[in-house]
Design a protein around this motif. Structure first.
Motif, mmCIF file in Angstrom:
data_model
loop_
_atom_site.group_PDB
_atom_site.id
_atom_site.type_symbol
_atom_site.label_atom_id
_atom_site.label_comp_id
_atom_site.label_asym_id
_atom_site.label_seq_id
_atom_site.Cartn_x
_atom_site.Cartn_y
_atom_site.Cartn_z
ATOM 1 N N TRP A 109 0.822 -1.219 0.000
ATOM 2 C CA TRP A 109 0.000 0.000 0.000
ATOM 3 C C TRP A 109 0.851 1.261 0.000
ATOM 4 O O TRP A 109 0.345 2.341 0.284
ATOM 5 N N THR A 110 2.155 1.117 -0.284
ATOM 6 C CA THR A 110 3.117 2.197 -0.539
ATOM 7 C C THR A 110 3.586 2.952 0.702
ATOM 8 O O THR A 110 4.342 3.916 0.577
ATOM 9 N N SER A 111 3.181 2.552 1.894
ATOM 10 C CA SER A 111 3.578 3.271 3.108
ATOM 11 C C SER A 111 5.078 3.139 3.339
ATOM 12 O O SER A 111 5.619 2.031 3.321
ATOM 13 N N SER A 112 5.756 4.261 3.576
ATOM 14 C CA SER A 112 7.220 4.286 3.623
ATOM 15 C C SER A 112 7.707 4.992 4.878
ATOM 16 O O SER A 112 7.498 6.198 5.045
ATOM 17 N N ALA A 152 6.271 13.149 0.632
ATOM 18 C CA ALA A 152 5.061 13.478 1.381
ATOM 19 C C ALA A 152 3.872 13.379 0.443
ATOM 20 O O ALA A 152 3.939 13.778 -0.729
ATOM 21 N N TRP A 153 2.777 12.853 0.947
ATOM 22 C CA TRP A 153 1.551 12.698 0.160
ATOM 23 C C TRP A 153 0.651 13.884 0.483
ATOM 24 O O TRP A 153 0.048 13.967 1.545
ATOM 25 N N ASP A 154 0.567 14.832 -0.450
ATOM 26 C CA ASP A 154 -0.128 16.094 -0.183
ATOM 27 C C ASP A 154 -1.611 16.050 -0.512
ATOM 28 O O ASP A 154 -2.348 16.986 -0.177
ATOM 29 N N ILE A 175 -1.222 12.628 15.270
ATOM 30 C CA ILE A 175 -1.451 11.949 14.004
ATOM 31 C C ILE A 175 -0.442 12.477 12.989
ATOM 32 O O ILE A 175 -0.178 13.683 12.939
ATOM 33 N N GLY A 176 0.111 11.585 12.185
ATOM 34 C CA GLY A 176 1.083 11.989 11.176
ATOM 35 C C GLY A 176 0.641 11.599 9.778
ATOM 36 O O GLY A 176 -0.293 10.809 9.595
ATOM 37 N N HIS A 177 1.320 12.168 8.776
ATOM 38 C CA HIS A 177 1.057 11.865 7.379
ATOM 39 C C HIS A 177 2.089 10.853 6.891
ATOM 40 O O HIS A 177 3.287 11.011 7.137
ATOM 41 N N SER A 315 -2.702 6.879 4.376
ATOM 42 C CA SER A 315 -2.063 8.193 4.301
ATOM 43 C C SER A 315 -1.908 8.853 5.666
ATOM 44 O O SER A 315 -1.235 9.871 5.773
ATOM 45 N N MET A 316 -2.521 8.283 6.708
ATOM 46 C CA MET A 316 -2.415 8.815 8.066
ATOM 47 C C MET A 316 -1.973 7.698 9.013
ATOM 48 O O MET A 316 -2.256 6.521 8.778
#
Length: 535
Positions: A109-112, A152-154, A175-177, A315-316
């Motif tokens: 799911w691309t989370s890095s 960063a995913w804007d 909470i973070g991005h 994304s969060m």
């Protein structure tokens, strides 16, 4: 849309589908790499760039954007281990793991996230890995972030991720991005089925094409069966060609000879290959301390449509509950959202018959949070063990002890409170005995009384780590900090199986950074070049 894989094949890339072989073969190269996921892909790129003759061995098929239909019925059988139904030996944990060119990087799911500093510090203290400091690893992470477009995913989060963001904000939870490895993403939400727009910067789209463009050879539907060795060196690798179904051997065999062998078959496949091969393991560490990030899930029905299948899957996040105790104390957990697609949702959801159908009718209003439990640090959290089944294929035993269940209950409570704070009208842990709750007060009381044990409380995972742990000396590990096997001089392990604990974060970027370092050291040695400067 242009399919870069098909374009590359048309231009002359060397790809052998082993299911089509008419006879057995013997092949020689400088380096044989088993596996094409995060570790194998990065290794192939760096080693081929050093001018070495590289061969990649992949058990799964080669699929590309032309094949990615955004349909679960197509994706799971083609792209996942056991069609997305891989489980631990007792069936208590479902494991989502890729089985295709690009491995799990094709379907994640691309989370890095970088390896957390407290994890690297723990490895230094407990496993003697003094070379792997935050400063030493930061440049390698930066290189791979740049190469793979980790940014960063804007784009605003989808409604599913907004539940975590809004509920956390109301409760004062940080909470973070999440950074994502995408370029020109269409925000479709079907990352788990292969990216149809070639936006995900997976190994399928980046490092493997780079290696093939330099003359590397890719074998698919080829199962690495056994390493052969004499004294302190590996002399060859025997592989079994599979039938077109990609499951059963065809009877054809491919024998590889090489100067060096890199095992990157993942934290279940890599220890299994080494065990099948009978490699030296005097301290009986191989396959042990395999970690999963056991995941528990909380489902909510929101007053408005969520459509959790649409938009970036994750994304969060929140690390609030990772830092409430010392790293070796009660297990902390990371909170994220999970995408909702009908098959994945229905096969994970609890209940049966009309109760299950009733929840499925609410599919468009459903929101799901998940908690990644950080295992491997508390002395009572020793993970699982890979062993070989009757067919010599891997089986993972993974006992879920009290320390896991204690953290699972805290996680279910935390997620329910966040979901109610975000406005949920109904919340239930994904648990066979949970009736569902209409208020936080009701949930707090009900979750405190739920029996937590295997097969009743749903546990899943997509992160497999350990089993070939690195350490400073053989009594504590299988490989050293470079991924080099302690007993076989021309054997390296380049994947998440070398992690001596779990990470507490999605592992792909940790694998990219560590393997970039270790493959660069190996490339310099094999090519007779100066080693890169390692802090």
């Amino acid at each position: 849309m242009l399919d870069p894989i098909k374009t590359g094949l048309a231009s002359g890339w060397k790809h052998v589908d082993a299911s089509t072989l008419a006879r057995s073969q013997t092949i020689e190269a400088d380096v044989i790499i088993v596996g094409t996921g995060a570790g194998g892909g990065v290794s192939a790129d760096i080693l081929s760039d050093a001018g070495l003759r590289v061969v990649l061995v992949e058990e799964g098929p080669l699929r590309s954007s032309s094949d990615f239909t955004m349909r679960e019925a197509d994706a799971y059988p083609q792209l996942y281990q056991e069609s997305g139904a891989r489980k631990t030996a007792d069936k208590a944990i479902n494991i989502l793991q890729g089985r295709c060119v690009g491995g799990s990087t094709t379907v994640n799911w691309t989370s890095s996230f970088r390896t957390p500093p407290e994890v690297l510090d723990f490895w230094q203290r407990q496993f003697g890995l003094r070379q792997l400091t935050v400063n030493a690893m930061s440049s390698w992470f930066a290189v791979m972030e740049h190469k793979l477009w980790v940014r960063a995913w804007d784009t605003p989060p989808n409604a599913n991720n907004k539940v975590l963001a809004s509920g956390g904000e109301k409760l004062g939870i940080d909470i973070g991005h999440i950074k994502r490895n995408v370029k020109g993403c269409w925000n479709l939400g079907y990352c788990g089925m292969g990216c149809p727009t070639n936006a995900k910067q997976s190994m399928l789209l980046t490092t493997i094409p780079a290696a093939l463009g330099r003359g590397a050879t890719l074998y698919t539907r080829l199962r690495a069966d056994r390493l052969r060795f004499a004294g302190s060196r590996v002399t060859g690798l025997d592989c079994l060609a599979l039938k077109p179904d990609g499951i059963f051997p065809s009877g054809k065999v491919v024998h590889f000879r090489a100067r060096h062998f890199v095992v990157a078959a993942g934290a279940i496949g890599s220890p299994a290959l080494l065990m099948r091969s009978g490699v030296p393991d005097p301290h009986r560490l191989l396959g042990k301390r395999t970690f999963l990030h056991p995941v528990v899930i909380s489902s909510a029905l929101m007053p408005e449509r969520v459509d959790g299948y649409a938009g970036a899957p994750q994304s969060m996040y929140s690390d609030h509950f990772l830092h409430q105790a010392p790293i070796d104390g009660p297990l902390g957990f990371k909170l994220e959202a999970a995408p909702l697609h009908p098959v994945l949702f229905s096969t994970t959801l609890q209940g049966y018959g009309e109760a299950h159908a009733r929840l499925m009718r609410e599919f468009t209003s459903a929101s799901v949070l998940l908690a990644l439990l950080r295992d491997g640090f508390n002395p009572q959290s020793r993970g699982g063990q890979v062993r070989l089944g009757a067919d010599r294929l891997p089986v993972l035993d993974y006992p879920l002890g009290d320390v896991i269940w204690e953290a699972a209950r805290r996680a279910l409570l935390a997620m329910a409170e966040i979901q109610f704070a975000a406005g949920a009208r109904w919340v239930t842990p994904v648990h066979e005995a949970a009736p569902g709750y209409t208020s936080w007060a009701e949930a707090r009381k009900g979750i405190a009384l739920l029996p937590l044990k295997p097969l009743i409380c749903r546990v899943v995972s997509a992160h497999v780590m350990g089993g070939c742990a690195m350490a400073d000396a053989p009594p504590r590990g299988v490989v050293d900090h470079r991924g080099r096997h302690f007993w076989l001089g021309n054997l390296s392990v380049h994947d998440g199986s070398v992690f001596p604990t779990s990470l507490g974060v999605n592992p792909q970027l940790s694998i990219y950074g560590l393997v970039a370092r270790n493959a660069s050291l190996l490339a310099a040695e094999l090519a007779g070049r100066p080693a890169p400067l390692i802090p």
